[in-house]
Design an enzyme around this catalytic site. Structure first.
Site, PDB file in Angstrom:
ATOM      1  CG  ASP A   9      -2.115   0.938   1.072  1.00 29.78           C
ATOM      2  OD1 ASP A   9      -1.920   2.051   0.543  1.00 29.78           O
ATOM      3  OD2 ASP A   9      -3.217   0.560   1.489  1.00 29.78           O
ATOM      4  CG  ASP A  10      -0.162   4.547  -2.566  1.00 31.24           C
ATOM      5  OD1 ASP A  10      -1.099   3.767  -2.294  1.00 31.24           O
ATOM      6  OD2 ASP A  10      -0.340   5.661  -3.085  1.00 31.24           O
ATOM      7  CG  ASP A  53      -4.691  -0.170  -1.660  1.00 35.33           C
ATOM      8  OD1 ASP A  53      -5.811  -0.387  -1.171  1.00 35.33           O
ATOM      9  OD2 ASP A  53      -4.373   0.907  -2.202  1.00 35.33           O
ATOM     10  CG  MET A  55      -7.957   2.370  -5.609  1.00 35.52           C
ATOM     11  SD  MET A  55      -8.306   2.165  -7.375  1.00 35.52           S
ATOM     12  CE  MET A  55      -8.233   3.874  -7.893  1.00 35.52           C
ATOM     13  CG  ASP A 330      10.239 -50.033  17.064  1.00 36.39           C
ATOM     14  OD1 ASP A 330      10.881 -50.177  16.012  1.00 36.39           O
ATOM     15  OD2 ASP A 330      10.141 -50.925  17.940  1.00 36.39           O
ATOM     16  CG  ASN A 338       9.106 -60.989  10.676  1.00 40.09           C
ATOM     17  OD1 ASN A 338       8.163 -61.026   9.897  1.00 40.09           O
ATOM     18  ND2 ASN A 338       9.876 -59.920  10.797  1.00 40.09           N
ATOM     19  CG  ASP A 347       6.963 -59.049   4.027  1.00 43.67           C
ATOM     20  OD1 ASP A 347       7.673 -58.525   4.900  1.00 43.67           O
ATOM     21  OD2 ASP A 347       7.428 -59.704   3.066  1.00 43.67           O
ATOM     22  CD  GLU A 373      11.156 -54.009  13.842  1.00 44.58           C
ATOM     23  OE1 GLU A 373      11.655 -54.414  14.896  1.00 44.58           O
ATOM     24  OE2 GLU A 373      11.612 -54.310  12.719  1.00 44.58           O
TER      25      GLU A 373
END
Length: 457
Positions: A9-10, A53, A55, A330, A338, A347, A373
């Protein structure tokens, strides 16, 4: 939620007023007094959202917005245009220039913060997707960022939820020339419709009789198909408080009655273009990274990818002063699975574990198989409370239902231990952050397993 906001904005008085409002909400504020200065700052990087802005001398806001959206470096930055112009055609012109939203002066504080927070959430997700694509490039795969600048926003597939037949037909008529609009008169069926339909946008009326429109929206969000689906509320002026609540809950946009057709069309195009852009980034990441950075068994990202991405995201979090959390997960006593039932059963458990993990984390989070795992989740822009919620959700998702493991005969009960670390130390490195999460994980194991423990930073 924090972000770096650029005010353009100016007029110094306007800048100071906006700066005070945003700073009070803990946003970091940059300022620019001209369009060219704003373009230079955005090109340099580090801007999360632009408050622009209209304008201004030399180069008005419409032109600045067009140039930003044409820039390869800055086109993904959300732009919120601020104007004293109150004609619908002026608002539509801003949206057509590429603006993501607009506010009319005098600025309402509630709408300002709701719009800014909504766009910041979008930026966080887009940044994460772009960062993942860049990480893929660094691992020497094909260019993972496609040419998204030319994405078309016509031909959208829209779900319109409205119990008023006349109002629904009016809205459908406004959009039917460019999009496919499916009208749903029973809000109770909205979530199911999202689940089976390939929708790119949902329009939800705030006047649904006995149904709570925000609950309808939240039910859509619980589905995988609805997590990234843009939602626009169609509201009356009296609905303002609930609209703000909806934006806080993750609704993307709203439009007030009486609905101006061109404004509705422009807002719909903006949301569909944004949705397709994010979808293209996701497809790009998936296709180009492929086996080089994914774990073949679980389909999650692998350790190689995670190590690269963690370093990038930690640097970014430190640079922008944002929170970040790391979950190290974990599986408890997995070796026994397994040993007793064989590696095929193990798996099968790992594959199902990955499915539950993906469902339990947020869309912005990155889940990876760390090895064996052990799994890890990187959570950008996440504080202690959010990390605790996600970690507990993961733990519960694993423990609450036994795993089918094929040849194992009966379902197997599986639990996990989770160690959590946050980037709370200014000298943190990827190695120290992982080490602190690992120490927390070890404490969870010693405390009896099937629990979440935070690093005592």
């Amino acid at each position: 939620m924090t972000a770096r906001v650029l005010i353009v904005d100016d007029i110094p008085t306007n800048v100071r007023l906006l700066e005070a409002r945003l700073t009070a909400e803990y946003f970091e504020v940059l300022t620019a007094a001209s369009g060219q200065q704003a373009l230079d700052l955005c090109e340099a990087g580090g801007v999360d959202i632009v408050l622009l802005d209209v304008m201004m001398p030399e180069m008005d806001g419409f032109e600045v917005c067009r140039r930003l959206k044409a820039s390869r470096k800055a086109h993904h930055i959300p732009v919120l245009m601020i104007t004293a112009l109150d004609q619908p055609s002026d608002r539509v012109r801003g949206l057509q220039a590429g603006a993501d939203d607009f506010l009319t002066k005098p600025i309402d504080d509630i709408q300002l913060m709701a719009r800014v927070k909504s766009l910041v959430r979008l930026k966080v997700l887009t940044d994460e997707l772009r960062a993942r694509a860049i990480t893929g490039q660094e691992i020497a795969v094909e260019d993972a960022i496609p040419a998204t600048e030319s994405i078309d926003a016509d031909g959208g597939h829209i779900l319109l939820v409205d119990t008023d037949p006349r109002g629904a037909e009016r809205l459908r008529g406004y959009l039917a020339g460019s999009h496919q609009v499916h009208v749903l008169a029973d809000p109770a069926e909205a979530a199911a419709a999202v689940g089976i339909g390939d929708y790119e946008l949902a329009l939800v009326s705030m006047s649904l009789g006995q149904f709570d429109p925000l609950r309808v929206c939240s039910q859509m969000r619980t589905l995988e198909q609805g997590r990234t689906l843009p939602i626009i509320l169609v509201a009356d002026e009296a609905d303002r408080a609930r609209v703000v609540r909806g934006l806080d809950l993750g609704v993307n946009d709203f439009i007030l009655r009486p609905v101006e057709p061109n404004e509705l069309a422009a807002r719909v195009r903006t949301q569909i273009r944004r949705y397709r852009y994010a979808a293209e980034l996701r497809r790009s990441v998936t296709n180009t990274l492929a086996l080089a950075v994914t774990d073949e068994l679980t389909g999650l990202y692998n350790r190689r990818y995670f190590d690269r991405h963690l370093a990038m995201m930690l640097d970014k979090a430190r640079e922008q002063g944002r929170d970040m959390a790391l979950l190290l997960i974990d599986m408890d006593f997995f070796k026994a699975v397994n040993d007793m039932h064989g590696h095929d059963a193990g798996d099968a458990v790992l594959r199902e574990f990955a499915v539950r993990l993906r469902r339990s984390v947020r869309g912005v989070d990155l889940a990876c198989r760390f090895g064996g795992e052990e799994f890890v989740v990187l959570m950008p822009d996440t504080d202690y409370r959010q990390a605790q919620n996600v970690a507990e959700r993961v733990r519960t998702a694993i423990a609450e239902r036994a795993f089918e493991a094929g040849g194992a005969g009966r379902p197997l009960a599986v639990t996990v231990s989770v160690g959590v670390a946050l980037n709370e130390r200014p000298d943190d490195t990827p190695e120290t952050l992982l080490k602190r999460a690992d120490v927390a994980l070890y404490r969870a194991k010693r405390a009896g397993r099937n629990r979440v423990v935070f690093d005592a930073a």
